[in-house]
Design a protein around this motif. Structure first.
Motif, PDB file in Angstrom:
ATOM      1  N   THR A 145      -6.483   5.903   5.602  1.00 37.84           N
ATOM      2  CA  THR A 145      -5.971   4.565   5.295  1.00 37.84           C
ATOM      3  C   THR A 145      -5.552   3.794   6.543  1.00 37.84           C
ATOM      4  O   THR A 145      -4.989   2.707   6.433  1.00 37.84           O
ATOM      5  CB  THR A 145      -4.772   4.652   4.329  1.00 37.84           C
ATOM      6  OG1 THR A 145      -3.711   5.386   4.952  1.00 37.84           O
ATOM      7  CG2 THR A 145      -5.167   5.339   3.029  1.00 37.84           C
ATOM      8  N   THR A 187       3.407  -0.641   4.268  1.00 36.28           N
ATOM      9  CA  THR A 187       2.854   0.703   4.178  1.00 36.28           C
ATOM     10  C   THR A 187       3.918   1.736   4.505  1.00 36.28           C
ATOM     11  O   THR A 187       4.898   1.445   5.189  1.00 36.28           O
ATOM     12  CB  THR A 187       1.671   0.869   5.154  1.00 36.28           C
ATOM     13  OG1 THR A 187       1.106   2.178   4.984  1.00 36.28           O
ATOM     14  CG2 THR A 187       2.113   0.716   6.602  1.00 36.28           C
ATOM     15  N   LYS A 195      -6.399  -0.348   7.689  1.00 36.29           N
ATOM     16  CA  LYS A 195      -5.602  -1.528   7.337  1.00 36.29           C
ATOM     17  C   LYS A 195      -4.705  -1.948   8.497  1.00 36.29           C
ATOM     18  O   LYS A 195      -4.452  -3.142   8.694  1.00 36.29           O
ATOM     19  CB  LYS A 195      -4.742  -1.254   6.108  1.00 36.29           C
ATOM     20  CG  LYS A 195      -3.677  -0.173   6.314  1.00 36.29           C
ATOM     21  CD  LYS A 195      -3.012   0.216   5.027  1.00 36.29           C
ATOM     22  CE  LYS A 195      -2.101   1.420   5.228  1.00 36.29           C
ATOM     23  NZ  LYS A 195      -1.618   1.976   3.954  1.00 36.29           N
ATOM     24  N   THR A 207       0.822  -1.211   0.000  1.00 40.40           N
ATOM     25  CA  THR A 207       0.000   0.000   0.000  1.00 40.40           C
ATOM     26  C   THR A 207       0.854   1.259   0.000  1.00 40.40           C
ATOM     27  O   THR A 207       0.483   2.269   0.591  1.00 40.40           O
ATOM     28  CB  THR A 207      -0.942   0.005   1.217  1.00 40.40           C
ATOM     29  OG1 THR A 207      -0.160   0.152   2.419  1.00 40.40           O
ATOM     30  CG2 THR A 207      -1.760  -1.257   1.290  1.00 40.40           C
ATOM     31  N   GLU A 228     -11.350  -3.486   4.856  1.00 41.75           N
ATOM     32  CA  GLU A 228      -9.959  -3.946   4.948  1.00 41.75           C
ATOM     33  C   GLU A 228      -9.897  -5.380   5.472  1.00 41.75           C
ATOM     34  O   GLU A 228      -9.081  -6.186   5.008  1.00 41.75           O
ATOM     35  CB  GLU A 228      -9.150  -3.015   5.846  1.00 41.75           C
ATOM     36  CG  GLU A 228      -9.065  -1.574   5.364  1.00 41.75           C
ATOM     37  CD  GLU A 228      -8.316  -1.408   4.063  1.00 41.75           C
ATOM     38  OE1 GLU A 228      -8.774  -1.935   3.013  1.00 41.75           O
ATOM     39  OE2 GLU A 228      -7.259  -0.754   4.073  1.00 41.75           O
ATOM     40  N   GLY A 248      -8.917   6.036  -0.938  1.00 39.39           N
ATOM     41  CA  GLY A 248      -9.503   6.125   0.378  1.00 39.39           C
ATOM     42  C   GLY A 248     -10.474   7.284   0.488  1.00 39.39           C
ATOM     43  O   GLY A 248     -10.630   8.072  -0.443  1.00 39.39           O
TER      44      GLY A 248
END
Length: 254
Positions: free
Chosen positions: A202, A194, A205, A133, A180, A173
């Motif tokens: 976000t 990430t 997640k 991500t 998620e 988003g």
């Protein structure tokens, strides 16, 4: 009073919304142009780079900018340093609007690394099905990981090089915790990667990964100028602009 918002983030757009329609205020938002079809803020917008600190300084002078708010993404690169140098040479007040970092809490299995390259090096020991991500930029750091499968989520389609076993999910988003959870289960994800972007859009997640006990590789933020005043939310940034607008108004009366 002319205010330039260096934007492209949710916070920058929210700041523009808060300032929109303020009497005596001209507002310009600058977007990097890396995303096709961005959500445009109110007020005037410009797209593209300035040509470094000197180019930004020239733009500030040419357009008679009275204040700058750096509301760029925490991983936007050198723009924050360019803004600091340009503001210093033009004597234009500068404020940084930076969302707070994410911090690990009990139950998190974070592996914090300084770069995407280090994130790629850590993956083989952590899992085989990766939820990546970090956006469409920088996928080359993972391109040699032939044995791993990647689910890459980004706003726009990434360009090669990228890992050979990649499925792309185009989405924007904010994301929900329920969504998620479902995504991690459906794709049998066993490790998440990430950047430490911060913010709420976000963050679900991270909660989902914590609930499932998954390791999360977190890329630390790059350095930023240390001599620039910082606020964490658009409301405080709007008040800062209002204070400068009031000062200019009183100077005009005098």
């Amino acid at each position: 009073m002319h205010v330039l918002i260096l934007g492209g983030t949710t916070e920058a757009r929210r700041l523009a919304e808060l300032l929109d329609g303020t009497p005596g205020l001209k507002l310009t938002s600058s977007l990097a142009g890396r995303v096709a079809g961005p959500r445009l803020p109110p007020g005037e917008t410009r797209v593209g780079g300035f040509g470094g600190a000197e180019g930004l300084a020239a733009w500030l002078r040419e357009h008679a900018v009275d204040a700058v708010v750096d509301a760029t993404h925490p991983f936007a690169g050198s723009i924050s340093f360019n803004a600091a140098r340009a503001a210093a040479v033009t004597h234009v007040p500068l404020l940084a609007l930076r969302r707070a970092e994410w911090v690990p809490i009990e139950g998190d299995r974070w592996h914090q690394v300084p770069s995407l390259k280090e994130a790629a090096r850590s993956l083989p020991a952590l899992g085989r099905r990766v939820f990546l991500t970090t956006g469409r930029m920088g996928l080359a750091a993972f391109a040699d990981l032939d044995d791993l499968w990647f689910l890459v989520r980004s706003v726009d389609a990434p360009e090669p090089p990228h890992p050979p076993r990649t499925e792309v999910l185009l989405d924007r988003g904010p994301f929900t915790l329920e969504g998620e959870r479902e995504l991690l289960l459906r794709h049998h994800i066993d490790v998440v990667v990430t950047k430490n972007s911060g913010g709420s859009a976000t963050a679900p997640k991270l909660t989902a990964a914590r609930e499932f006990g998954l390791p999360v590789v977190v890329v630390r933020r790059p350095p930023v100028p240390e001599d620039v005043p910082v606020v964490p939310d658009p409301g405080q940034a709007a008040r800062w602009v209002g204070e400068h607008l009031a000062q200019g108004f009183f100077r005009a009366i005098d």
